[in-house]
Design a protein around this motif. Structure first.
Motif, mmCIF file in Angstrom:
data_model
loop_
_atom_site.group_PDB
_atom_site.id
_atom_site.type_symbol
_atom_site.label_atom_id
_atom_site.label_comp_id
_atom_site.label_asym_id
_atom_site.label_seq_id
_atom_site.Cartn_x
_atom_site.Cartn_y
_atom_site.Cartn_z
ATOM 1 N N CYS A 1 -37.498 -16.829 -39.317
ATOM 2 C CA CYS A 1 -37.420 -16.197 -38.054
ATOM 3 C C CYS A 1 -38.058 -14.918 -38.051
ATOM 4 C CB CYS A 1 -35.981 -16.259 -37.616
ATOM 5 S SG CYS A 1 -35.252 -18.030 -37.992
ATOM 6 N N ASP B 1 -38.207 -12.043 -32.246
ATOM 7 C CA ASP B 1 -37.895 -13.276 -31.375
ATOM 8 C C ASP B 1 -37.138 -13.022 -30.447
ATOM 9 O OD1 ASP B 1 -39.780 -14.899 -32.927
ATOM 10 O OD2 ASP B 1 -38.095 -15.880 -34.106
ATOM 11 N N ALA B 2 -37.097 -13.690 -29.262
ATOM 12 C CA ALA B 2 -36.383 -13.388 -28.011
ATOM 13 C C ALA B 2 -34.981 -13.685 -28.506
ATOM 14 C CB ALA B 2 -36.632 -14.140 -27.050
ATOM 15 N N ASP B 3 -34.843 -14.867 -29.214
ATOM 16 C CA ASP B 3 -33.272 -15.391 -29.706
ATOM 17 C C ASP B 3 -33.338 -15.336 -31.169
ATOM 18 O OD1 ASP B 3 -30.775 -16.447 -29.966
ATOM 19 O OD2 ASP B 3 -31.316 -18.529 -29.173
ATOM 20 N N TYR B 4 -33.279 -14.168 -31.566
ATOM 21 C CA TYR B 4 -33.280 -14.169 -33.088
ATOM 22 C C TYR B 4 -32.084 -14.640 -33.771
ATOM 23 C CZ TYR B 4 -33.886 -11.774 -37.530
ATOM 24 O OH TYR B 4 -33.923 -11.468 -39.092
ATOM 25 N N ASN B 5 -30.858 -14.345 -33.279
ATOM 26 C CA ASN B 5 -29.794 -14.958 -33.670
ATOM 27 C C ASN B 5 -29.653 -16.514 -33.894
ATOM 28 O OD1 ASN B 5 -28.918 -12.376 -34.767
ATOM 29 N ND2 ASN B 5 -27.573 -12.138 -32.999
ATOM 30 N N GLY B 6 -30.398 -17.005 -32.691
ATOM 31 C CA GLY B 6 -30.288 -18.397 -32.588
ATOM 32 C C GLY B 6 -30.975 -18.829 -33.355
ATOM 33 N N CYS B 7 -32.164 -18.276 -33.809
ATOM 34 C CA CYS B 7 -33.238 -18.890 -34.802
ATOM 35 C C CYS B 7 -32.583 -18.890 -36.109
ATOM 36 C CB CYS B 7 -34.440 -18.166 -34.624
ATOM 37 S SG CYS B 7 -35.826 -18.694 -36.076
ATOM 38 N N LYS C 1 -29.343 -19.066 -36.881
ATOM 39 C CA LYS C 1 -28.423 -20.235 -36.954
ATOM 40 C C LYS C 1 -29.249 -21.294 -37.453
ATOM 41 C CE LYS C 1 -25.586 -22.977 -33.894
ATOM 42 N NZ LYS C 1 -24.939 -23.468 -32.572
ATOM 43 N N GLN C 2 -30.303 -21.960 -36.805
ATOM 44 C CA GLN C 2 -30.998 -22.945 -37.228
ATOM 45 C C GLN C 2 -31.483 -23.008 -38.539
ATOM 46 O OE1 GLN C 2 -33.824 -24.157 -34.014
ATOM 47 N NE2 GLN C 2 -32.845 -22.806 -32.621
ATOM 48 N N SER D 1 -22.492 -19.947 -35.944
ATOM 49 C CA SER D 1 -23.210 -18.845 -35.542
ATOM 50 C C SER D 1 -23.778 -17.925 -36.674
ATOM 51 C CB SER D 1 -22.242 -17.846 -34.893
ATOM 52 O OG SER D 1 -21.217 -17.255 -35.529
ATOM 53 N N SER E 1 -25.886 -14.177 -37.797
ATOM 54 C CA SER E 1 -26.513 -12.869 -37.132
ATOM 55 C C SER E 1 -26.918 -11.981 -38.634
ATOM 56 C CB SER E 1 -25.381 -11.966 -36.375
ATOM 57 O OG SER E 1 -24.293 -11.586 -37.232
#
Length: 297
Positions: free
Chosen positions: A77, A81-87, A89-90, A149, A151
């Motif tokens: 990641c 990235d706009a959704d860094y924490n979402g990335c 998590k994946q 989650s 972070s």
């Protein structure tokens, strides 16, 4: 009657013989001292050689360690990235899948099952006051972990990561030895054991620092704190009280009726031990893969 000249000659010979004996004795003493010193020097040299060999054994892996890259299957990641924490998590979820069978190139063994040679847990307050030793432990259940989650805060000179996950079922089967008191009742035993927790909420926070090696920056996890909270649990300890079947059955009933309360009492000590185990697993990766290739800008 002996002549005076004969007596003088005799005394002279005796004097010469005495001096010769003294000289030989001194030479022998000197030789012994020299041999002792030589032997001492050899002993010192042997000790120095052994010490150098020990140092080289421990330092060689650090000196020869080559930086590596994460296998291509790992998800990376970018901080932008706009959704860094979402990335993240994946990426964490993907990593758990890949770690099921271990990563040979990084020296990481399978985490399901996860084998632990030995761990000691001591609890000295509250309703549970025991000294517990587990050996030849097999941990299963991390194959079904769900990351809720993730972070990461990359600070100057270090990092801080937090994650939350859910594990449907987690079991620890091992040899055990225990002594102490549970719910004010004495407990003692040695044998096979199994502890199974269900529907577990797991929260992890870790801190790390950066260090340089061969011109590249790496991470070192200094603190790995894990907290788990199961909704139900079962326990079984075989061969309690020297194999007294009646006492063993009664104690196992007591353990299972109060399993969650017992775990709550022991959790702080258990979490410290397992935090150290997972810190070491994390460092196997972070010590080999450069920081900039894991956390992309």
């Amino acid at each position: 009657m002996r002549k005076p000249g004969c007596l003088g000659e005799r005394k002279r010979r005796e004097s010469l013989i005495g001096r010769e004996r003294a000289r030989r004795s001194a030479m022998q003493s000197s030789g012994t001292s020299l041999r002792s010193k030589m032997s001492g020097s050899k002993d010192i040299r042997r000790v120095l050689v052994v010490a150098v060999e020990i140092i080289l054994v421990y330092l060689a892996p650090l000196a020869t360690a080559e930086s590596q890259r994460l296998p291509a299957e790992f998800l990376l990641c970018k901080a932008s990235d706009a959704d860094y924490n979402g990335c993240l998590k994946q990426a964490a979820q993907k990593a758990f899948v890949l770690l099921q069978n271990g990563v040979e190139s990084l020296g990481i063994e399978s985490i399901n099952p996860l084998f632990i040679n030995h761990v000691d847990v001591e609890q000295g307050s509250g309703l549970v006051r025991v000294a517990l030793s587990l050996s030849n432990a097999t941990l299963t259940g991390l194959d079904n972990i769900e990351v809720l989650s993730q972070s990461t805060d990359i600070a100057s000179g270090g990092c801080e990561m937090k994650s939350e996950a859910q594990v449907p079922r987690f079991s620890v089967a091992s040899d055990y030895e225990v002594s102490g008191k549970v719910m004010l009742l004495p407990i003692t035993g040695r044998g096979k054991s199994n502890v199974t927790m269900n529907d577990i909420n797991v929260k992890v926070s870790l801190k790390c620092e950066r260090f340089m090696r061969d011109g590249e920056e790496f991470l070192n996890v200094t603190n790995f704190h894990i907290k788990f909270q199961p909704k139900s649990a079962t326990m079984y300890l075989a061969n309690l009280f020297g194999g007294d079947a009646l006492l063993e059955r009664a104690m196992n009933i007591l353990l299972n009726e109060n399993a969650l309360e017992i775990l709550r009492e022991m959790n702080p000590a258990i979490e410290v031990k397992f935090g150290a185990i997972f810190r070491d697993i994390s460092n196997k990766l972070f010590h080999k893969v450069p920081y900039k290739t894991i956390f992309l800008k």
